[in-house]
Design a protein around this motif. Sequence first.
Motif, PDB file in Angstrom:
ATOM      1  N   ILE A   1      13.609  17.515 -17.551  1.00 28.42           N
ATOM      2  CA  ILE A   1      14.123  18.744 -17.732  1.00 28.42           C
ATOM      3  C   ILE A   1      14.529  19.287 -16.522  1.00 28.42           C
ATOM      4  O   ILE A   1      16.163  20.317 -17.145  1.00 28.42           O
ATOM      5  N   MET A   2      13.976  19.751 -15.772  1.00 26.51           N
ATOM      6  CA  MET A   2      14.436  20.475 -13.867  1.00 26.51           C
ATOM      7  C   MET A   2      15.967  19.095 -13.108  1.00 26.51           C
ATOM      8  O   MET A   2      16.581  20.593 -13.125  1.00 26.51           O
ATOM      9  N   LEU A   3      15.842  18.064 -13.770  1.00 25.53           N
ATOM     10  CA  LEU A   3      17.068  18.101 -13.010  1.00 25.53           C
ATOM     11  C   LEU A   3      17.797  17.986 -13.660  1.00 25.53           C
ATOM     12  O   LEU A   3      19.121  17.613 -13.313  1.00 25.53           O
TER      13      LEU A   3
ATOM     14  N   GLU B   1       0.866  -1.273   0.027  1.00 23.65           N
ATOM     15  CA  GLU B   1      -0.199   0.095  -0.133  1.00 23.65           C
ATOM     16  C   GLU B   1       1.232   1.053   0.025  1.00 23.65           C
ATOM     17  O   GLU B   1       0.877   2.337  -1.004  1.00 23.65           O
TER      18      GLU B   1
ATOM     19  N   SER C   1       2.311  10.902 -11.396  1.00 20.19           N
ATOM     20  CA  SER C   1       1.121  11.663 -11.478  1.00 20.19           C
ATOM     21  C   SER C   1       2.011  13.084 -12.084  1.00 20.19           C
ATOM     22  O   SER C   1       1.382  13.451 -12.806  1.00 20.19           O
ATOM     23  N   ILE C   2       3.534  12.868 -11.334  1.00 17.27           N
ATOM     24  CA  ILE C   2       4.349  14.276 -12.128  1.00 17.27           C
ATOM     25  C   ILE C   2       5.168  13.950 -13.557  1.00 17.27           C
ATOM     26  O   ILE C   2       4.965  13.038 -14.069  1.00 17.27           O
ATOM     27  N   PRO C   3       4.316  15.373 -14.097  1.00 16.99           N
ATOM     28  CA  PRO C   3       4.578  14.614 -15.678  1.00 16.99           C
ATOM     29  C   PRO C   3       6.694  14.680 -15.857  1.00 16.99           C
ATOM     30  O   PRO C   3       7.287  14.899 -14.719  1.00 16.99           O
TER      31      PRO C   3
ATOM     32  N   ASP D   1       2.092   5.806  -7.239  1.00 18.16           N
ATOM     33  CA  ASP D   1       1.336   6.399  -7.707  1.00 18.16           C
ATOM     34  C   ASP D   1       1.661   7.900  -7.759  1.00 18.16           C
ATOM     35  O   ASP D   1       0.856   8.764  -8.832  1.00 18.16           O
ATOM     36  N   ILE D   2       2.241   8.925  -7.270  1.00 23.08           N
ATOM     37  CA  ILE D   2       2.092   9.959  -6.417  1.00 23.08           C
ATOM     38  C   ILE D   2       3.225  10.307  -7.306  1.00 23.08           C
ATOM     39  O   ILE D   2       3.294  11.524  -8.494  1.00 23.08           O
TER      40      ILE D   2
ATOM     41  N   SER E   1      -0.011  15.050  -4.558  1.00 19.25           N
ATOM     42  CA  SER E   1       0.735  14.818  -5.076  1.00 19.25           C
ATOM     43  C   SER E   1       1.264  16.424  -5.531  1.00 19.25           C
ATOM     44  O   SER E   1       3.065  16.900  -6.400  1.00 19.25           O
TER      45      SER E   1
ATOM     46  N   THR F   1       7.529  24.933 -14.560  1.00 19.24           N
ATOM     47  CA  THR F   1       7.503  23.226 -14.139  1.00 19.24           C
ATOM     48  C   THR F   1       5.846  23.084 -13.055  1.00 19.24           C
ATOM     49  O   THR F   1       4.658  22.646 -13.591  1.00 19.24           O
TER      50      THR F   1
ATOM     51  N   LEU G   1       8.642  14.241 -18.245  1.00 20.23           N
ATOM     52  CA  LEU G   1       9.598  14.898 -19.035  1.00 20.23           C
ATOM     53  C   LEU G   1       9.849  16.623 -18.151  1.00 20.23           C
ATOM     54  O   LEU G   1      11.514  17.058 -18.177  1.00 20.23           O
ATOM     55  N   LEU G   2       8.683  16.550 -17.626  1.00 21.20           N
ATOM     56  CA  LEU G   2       9.379  18.548 -17.194  1.00 21.20           C
ATOM     57  C   LEU G   2      10.317  17.997 -15.432  1.00 21.20           C
ATOM     58  O   LEU G   2      11.297  18.844 -15.636  1.00 21.20           O
ATOM     59  N   VAL G   3       9.959  16.590 -15.158  1.00 21.65           N
ATOM     60  CA  VAL G   3      10.862  16.459 -13.526  1.00 21.65           C
ATOM     61  C   VAL G   3      12.146  16.240 -14.082  1.00 21.65           C
ATOM     62  O   VAL G   3      13.289  16.866 -14.032  1.00 21.65           O
TER      63      VAL G   3
ATOM     64  N   LEU H   1      -1.381  19.566 -15.550  1.00 19.96           N
ATOM     65  CA  LEU H   1      -1.743  18.527 -16.235  1.00 19.96           C
ATOM     66  C   LEU H   1      -1.445  17.534 -15.142  1.00 19.96           C
ATOM     67  O   LEU H   1      -2.799  16.361 -15.885  1.00 19.96           O
ATOM     68  N   MET H   2      -2.032  17.354 -13.794  1.00 23.72           N
ATOM     69  CA  MET H   2      -2.020  16.600 -12.803  1.00 23.72           C
ATOM     70  C   MET H   2      -3.622  17.188 -12.114  1.00 23.72           C
ATOM     71  O   MET H   2      -4.122  16.183 -12.131  1.00 23.72           O
TER      72      MET H   2
ATOM     73  N   ARG I   1       0.926   3.642  -3.268  1.00 24.99           N
ATOM     74  CA  ARG I   1       0.980   5.044  -3.216  1.00 24.99           C
ATOM     75  C   ARG I   1       1.989   6.180  -3.609  1.00 24.99           C
ATOM     76  O   ARG I   1       1.854   7.426  -4.564  1.00 24.99           O
TER      77      ARG I   1
ATOM     78  N   PHE J   1      15.185   8.829 -13.060  1.00 18.31           N
ATOM     79  CA  PHE J   1      14.397   8.758 -11.754  1.00 18.31           C
ATOM     80  C   PHE J   1      12.602   8.435 -12.578  1.00 18.31           C
ATOM     81  O   PHE J   1      12.226   7.892 -10.619  1.00 18.31           O
TER      82      PHE J   1
END
Lengths: 304, 315
Positions: free
Chosen positions: A155-157, A136, A147-149, A143-144, B19, B281, A151-153, B288-289, A140, A174
């Motif tokens: 790019i940010m990294l 569980e 749900s974070i996009p 899941d979190i 999230s 971002t 490619l954005l993550v 998006l979410m 969970r 990641f």
Amino acid sequence: MNLSPELLLPLKTREQIPQEDAVAGISYWKESFRRLRANRLALLGIALLGFLSLLAIFGPMLSSYTHYDMHLPLKNSPPSAQFIFGTDELGRDMFTRTCCGARISLFVGITAALLDLLIGVTVGSLAGCIGGKFDETVMRSVDIIYSIPHLLVVIMLMVIMGPGIITIIIALTFTGWIGMARIVRGQILQLKQLDFIRAAEALGASRTRILLRHLIPNAMGPILATMTLTIPTAIFAEAFLSFLGLGVQAPAASWGSMASTGIYAMRFYPWRLFVPATFISLTMLCFNLVGDGIRDAFDPRLRT
Amino acid sequence: MNRQLFSLLARKFILLVLSLYCVATLTFVLMHAIPGDPFMQEQAVPPEILKSMYRHYGMDDPMIVQYGRYLKNLLTWDLGPSFNYEGRTVNGIIAEGFPVSLALGCEALFLAIGSGLLLGSLSAAFRSGWQDHLAVVVSAIGISLPNFLIATLLQFFLAMKLALLPIARWESFAHTILPALAIAALPTAFIARLTRSSMIEVLQQDFILTARAKGLHMRQVIFRHVLRNALLPVVTYLGPLTASVITGSFVIEKIFAIPGLGHWFVSSVSGRDYTVILGVTVFYSMFLMTCVFFVDVIYCLIDPRIRLAGGRSRK
């Protein structure tokens, strides 16, 4: 119905008992490989990818140029006998650069896929096997992150860690292992219900043994297919990041960075865009064909 | 609406809030993990000036205070100033760029859904006909050609050689067609493949045979029974589709010189304009979410297995 008396006599020896097992002889793996071999498109994909790997390994050795040596008087020269794929804006040999790009693309794709495999299978199978609170909590959190996009993550990294191949791989892993973890967990939850796992438990097999000998090998089809389809995603992401200037840095060459400089010269020196673009497209197509082939070959619903 | 469905939606909503919080925290941590600070320059700045700058931007407060203020600013939707463009705020940049990106994105979205569904269902209905082959070719192109290549090819052939449509810029409807096509290529391919495989699966089920046996025309069977069932997997793809349209627009807006948010994002990435990168971002992630959340809600409402059973369809 006419029953002869000898049919009603008890079977005395083992030899007389009809052996049903002998019919279902072909194993899951053999059957899957047979079907993969029958898939011509997938075979074509495998062959092209093999050729590409050879090019990546031996291309730079065969070529008489390096990927960084500049021939300024010969800059932007079209494909010829001297430069098979022409030269770029600094007179660097496009063939050698393309081969180096193949190295980078394949390296990024395969390493990212292997890391995804390692982390995803570990997390997914542990969550599926242990179940309960652990499952569980893990799912969970997955899941979190899911749900974070992605490619954005990534790019940010990349912005924060600075450009480079290793950072691309870290950034892709990641977010990339999550899909694999979800698939492995789903497979294991399904397989756990099946009778042969009960049988193994009844025979006293340990949980580790059941996981390693029964669950994971039986989930291998979807795992392999996901992995093969992860590689093109990673290659695509590398091209995309290099296109944005976040990928490999000069003088190293990747298909994405070559295409991003080539795009401005498209009208006058089209080969500078089309050589790397063709390679990206072909590689993507091949990996997708092979991945689809593997998925279909291992899909039990499609078994004949 | 039954209780279990309600609790399912409530759980999804809690997940959404969690999230969003995670994204906000992640961006904060990453922002402070960057070595150096915005006032580091090649010339040494006198320490007094640095100090007053830090005080002005609240950078001398303890981390936890800054974190609290950051969350408060996010809640009141204040993303701070841009580093590179003096006098501009991230809010202002989003307000300026997002409507353009939204218009382009919606056009690409409709294009992708419409043509993807059409291609996919035609190819499933006429298996191994020319429609099927066309769908295979289109999805192979969409999946294997990078969008920047598609964009350049469209510009070269349709705009330069044939002069049918404008090459770039953002002025009239004609200007939106090529970029929308370039963005829509990849999602179209995915939707076509998804529709095709799920329709073929539905077509093999017994109730289709029953419907045919009752004497229904194939067209009726497809519109009444097959499409309704086959569309469910496509609805789940709407979330990733939105993501794909947004990331697609980064490159496409740059190539077509469209003043959208994607263009701003790309130039702030190459100019290392940290507040804009992080602000955009956070904004895109939240957008998006929220979209994905609504897709989930729609899916729960239309999937008969969830609607009728009230629980999770599969575990």
